[in-house]
Design a protein around this motif. Sequence first.
Motif, mmCIF file in Angstrom:
data_model
loop_
_atom_site.group_PDB
_atom_site.id
_atom_site.type_symbol
_atom_site.label_atom_id
_atom_site.label_comp_id
_atom_site.label_asym_id
_atom_site.label_seq_id
_atom_site.Cartn_x
_atom_site.Cartn_y
_atom_site.Cartn_z
ATOM 1 N N PRO A 279 -9.491 -5.931 -3.658
ATOM 2 C CA PRO A 279 -9.113 -4.125 -3.901
ATOM 3 C C PRO A 279 -9.678 -3.275 -2.774
ATOM 4 O O PRO A 279 -9.267 -2.347 -2.840
ATOM 5 N N GLN A 280 -10.616 -4.447 -1.656
ATOM 6 C CA GLN A 280 -11.286 -3.256 -1.370
ATOM 7 C C GLN A 280 -10.732 -3.085 -0.272
ATOM 8 O O GLN A 280 -10.509 -1.782 0.790
ATOM 9 N N SER A 281 -9.233 -3.808 0.202
ATOM 10 C CA SER A 281 -8.246 -3.170 1.046
ATOM 11 C C SER A 281 -7.793 -2.100 0.519
ATOM 12 O O SER A 281 -6.499 -1.773 1.684
ATOM 13 N N ILE A 282 -7.005 -2.482 -0.557
ATOM 14 C CA ILE A 282 -5.435 -1.588 -1.382
ATOM 15 C C ILE A 282 -6.145 -0.234 -1.955
ATOM 16 O O ILE A 282 -5.265 0.437 -1.894
ATOM 17 N N VAL A 283 -7.306 -0.599 -2.474
ATOM 18 C CA VAL A 283 -7.579 1.647 -3.552
ATOM 19 C C VAL A 283 -7.616 1.898 -2.189
ATOM 20 O O VAL A 283 -7.182 3.352 -2.694
ATOM 21 N N PRO A 284 -8.093 2.065 -1.016
ATOM 22 C CA PRO A 284 -7.919 3.555 -0.021
ATOM 23 C C PRO A 284 -6.134 3.252 -0.206
ATOM 24 O O PRO A 284 -6.466 4.952 0.537
ATOM 25 N N ARG A 285 -5.681 3.011 -0.005
ATOM 26 C CA ARG A 285 -4.152 3.160 0.220
ATOM 27 C C ARG A 285 -3.546 3.672 -0.536
ATOM 28 O O ARG A 285 -2.505 4.304 -0.556
ATOM 29 N N LEU A 286 -4.208 3.632 -2.064
ATOM 30 C CA LEU A 286 -4.062 4.246 -2.750
ATOM 31 C C LEU A 286 -4.400 6.351 -3.342
ATOM 32 O O LEU A 286 -4.224 6.193 -4.401
ATOM 33 N N ARG A 287 -4.737 6.431 -2.409
ATOM 34 C CA ARG A 287 -5.386 7.817 -2.864
ATOM 35 C C ARG A 287 -4.624 8.469 -2.626
ATOM 36 O O ARG A 287 -4.622 9.863 -2.953
ATOM 37 N N THR A 288 -3.266 8.682 -2.198
ATOM 38 C CA THR A 288 -2.238 10.028 -2.186
ATOM 39 C C THR A 288 -0.792 9.505 -2.811
ATOM 40 O O THR A 288 -0.727 7.726 -2.277
ATOM 41 N N LYS A 289 0.008 10.089 -3.428
ATOM 42 C CA LYS A 289 0.938 9.366 -3.425
ATOM 43 C C LYS A 289 2.181 9.323 -2.444
ATOM 44 O O LYS A 289 3.011 8.390 -2.213
ATOM 45 N N ASN A 290 1.724 9.711 -1.828
ATOM 46 C CA ASN A 290 2.710 9.479 -0.101
ATOM 47 C C ASN A 290 1.698 8.509 0.491
ATOM 48 O O ASN A 290 2.022 8.541 2.291
ATOM 49 N N THR A 291 1.867 6.884 0.351
ATOM 50 C CA THR A 291 1.451 6.205 1.360
ATOM 51 C C THR A 291 1.988 5.624 1.785
ATOM 52 O O THR A 291 3.674 5.557 1.561
ATOM 53 N N ARG A 292 1.781 4.180 2.693
ATOM 54 C CA ARG A 292 2.753 4.094 3.585
ATOM 55 C C ARG A 292 3.222 2.456 2.454
ATOM 56 O O ARG A 292 4.241 1.739 4.517
ATOM 57 N N THR A 293 2.651 2.170 2.537
ATOM 58 C CA THR A 293 2.570 0.392 1.728
ATOM 59 C C THR A 293 4.268 0.705 1.179
ATOM 60 O O THR A 293 4.538 1.033 0.347
ATOM 61 N N ASP A 294 5.110 -0.246 1.794
ATOM 62 C CA ASP A 294 6.474 -0.654 1.652
ATOM 63 C C ASP A 294 6.343 -0.746 -0.264
ATOM 64 O O ASP A 294 7.694 -0.653 -0.408
ATOM 65 N N ALA A 295 5.438 -1.876 -0.359
ATOM 66 C CA ALA A 295 5.496 -3.275 -1.998
ATOM 67 C C ALA A 295 4.854 -2.385 -3.218
ATOM 68 O O ALA A 295 5.878 -2.513 -3.820
ATOM 69 N N ILE A 296 5.545 -0.699 -2.621
ATOM 70 C CA ILE A 296 4.924 0.336 -3.551
ATOM 71 C C ILE A 296 5.798 0.535 -4.505
ATOM 72 O O ILE A 296 6.473 0.942 -3.792
ATOM 73 N N LEU A 297 5.337 0.663 -6.241
ATOM 74 C CA LEU A 297 6.074 1.333 -6.387
ATOM 75 C C LEU A 297 5.710 2.941 -7.387
ATOM 76 O O LEU A 297 4.602 2.560 -7.703
ATOM 77 N N LEU A 298 6.807 3.275 -7.464
ATOM 78 C CA LEU A 298 6.699 5.356 -7.957
ATOM 79 C C LEU A 298 7.756 4.720 -8.870
ATOM 80 O O LEU A 298 8.345 4.495 -9.597
ATOM 81 N N GLY A 299 6.887 6.322 -9.981
ATOM 82 C CA GLY A 299 7.713 6.468 -10.957
ATOM 83 C C GLY A 299 7.016 7.525 -12.345
ATOM 84 O O GLY A 299 5.658 8.097 -11.883
ATOM 85 N N HIS A 300 7.183 7.340 -13.381
ATOM 86 C CA HIS A 300 6.288 8.520 -14.426
ATOM 87 C C HIS A 300 6.549 7.917 -15.204
ATOM 88 O O HIS A 300 6.309 6.701 -15.727
ATOM 89 N N TYR A 301 5.210 8.194 -16.121
ATOM 90 C CA TYR A 301 4.717 7.504 -17.120
ATOM 91 C C TYR A 301 4.466 8.887 -18.316
ATOM 92 O O TYR A 301 4.668 10.755 -18.378
#
Length: 404
Positions: free
Chosen positions: A273-295
């Motif tokens: 989590p120490q390296s991943i959580v900062p990348r989840l701060r905004t929806k415009n992240t550059r992480t390739d493996a991330i999945l986006l959607g609606h709930y």
Amino acid sequence: MFRAQWMFELAPGVSSSGLEPLPCRASSREPGLKSVDARGKQEIAKEEKAKELFLKAVEEEQNGALYEAIKFYRLAMQLVPDIEFKITYTRSPDGDGVGKRCVEDSKEDDKMADLLTDFQQQLTLQESSVKLCQPEVYVNQTHISALPMEVLMYIFRWVVSSDLDLRSLEQLSLVCRGFYICARDPEIWHQVCLKIWGRSCNKLVPYASWRDMFLERPRVRFDGVYVSKTKYIRQGEQSLDGFYRAWHQVEYYRYLRFFPDGQVMMLTTPEDPQSIVPRLRTKNTRTDAILLGHYRLSQETDNQTKVFAVIMKKKEEKPVDYHKYRYFRRVPAQETDHSFHVGLQLCSSGRQRFNKLVWIHHSCHITCRSTGETAVTTFDIDKMYTPLFFARVKSFTAYSEKPL
């Protein structure tokens, strides 16, 4: 005093009343009576000193000075070992008394329940021109109390922001009575509930206020991320000589981040989590493996305790290299869309509310663009699907992009 009188009456040559000695033995026992009386006075003085030290130790313990309290306890027990059972407390050793404290706590709770009305009355009685707050010391600059109520409420909406940072709003209400009144404004909490549950929260019943609805009604949290850690053992390849086979311990994390506008992010990765959580701060992240959607939350008939989400990988349009297929006929491959349907149960664990998500459904939908056919693969929910627990992240609400 009772103990000294009792020992004095037991002495030879003393009557049962202890007022006058027996006439036949008064002359022969007079030195002995004096020594017994002296010993009794000495014991009384020692016991009084031990009581004084013990009560001093109790006072030090209440004030938090534990080392000083231990020192006085030890001195008191050296004088009289059972001094604890010889003290008749005029007040309870727990400060002002447990019973009294419980009564005061109940009075405090009643006062806190109507604190908003109390503050409003105090501000109304202070002066004819009601001001929310007064400066503690004189300042040359314009004080914030000079601002109109509408401007102050707009500032409070910036504090809540589009990320629904209600924690900062509650901290702001601790500044003064006027800020407390502003932070309890029903319009702010109504807008918060509308943003979370949409038009389905048009009725306040059975909640006492919109703030109570926000606190009691099941919801996902936005000021952090839900994390789960999964471990399993995987069998490796057999060695060339066939004498042993390797086994590998695999660890990976699942991350879920919810946003107030109905969007959700999901990421499965072996990184901590120490390296991943900062990348989840905004929806415009550059992480390739991330999945986006609606709930969305389940219907009111189900008490809205379930969360359903549809997520897919970010679409990246790559330019077609026509020069690569210049000299031979290209066979176009069938294009498909992959989406994942997730069902989670909202739970509470420990002192926190709605901080646990339990898996109830997970499936993959593959849709062919040319024909529109969809193939559904449902995964079995087993021990690999560990619950996700909420962790608050301060940086997620560190600044405001736009007001509520």
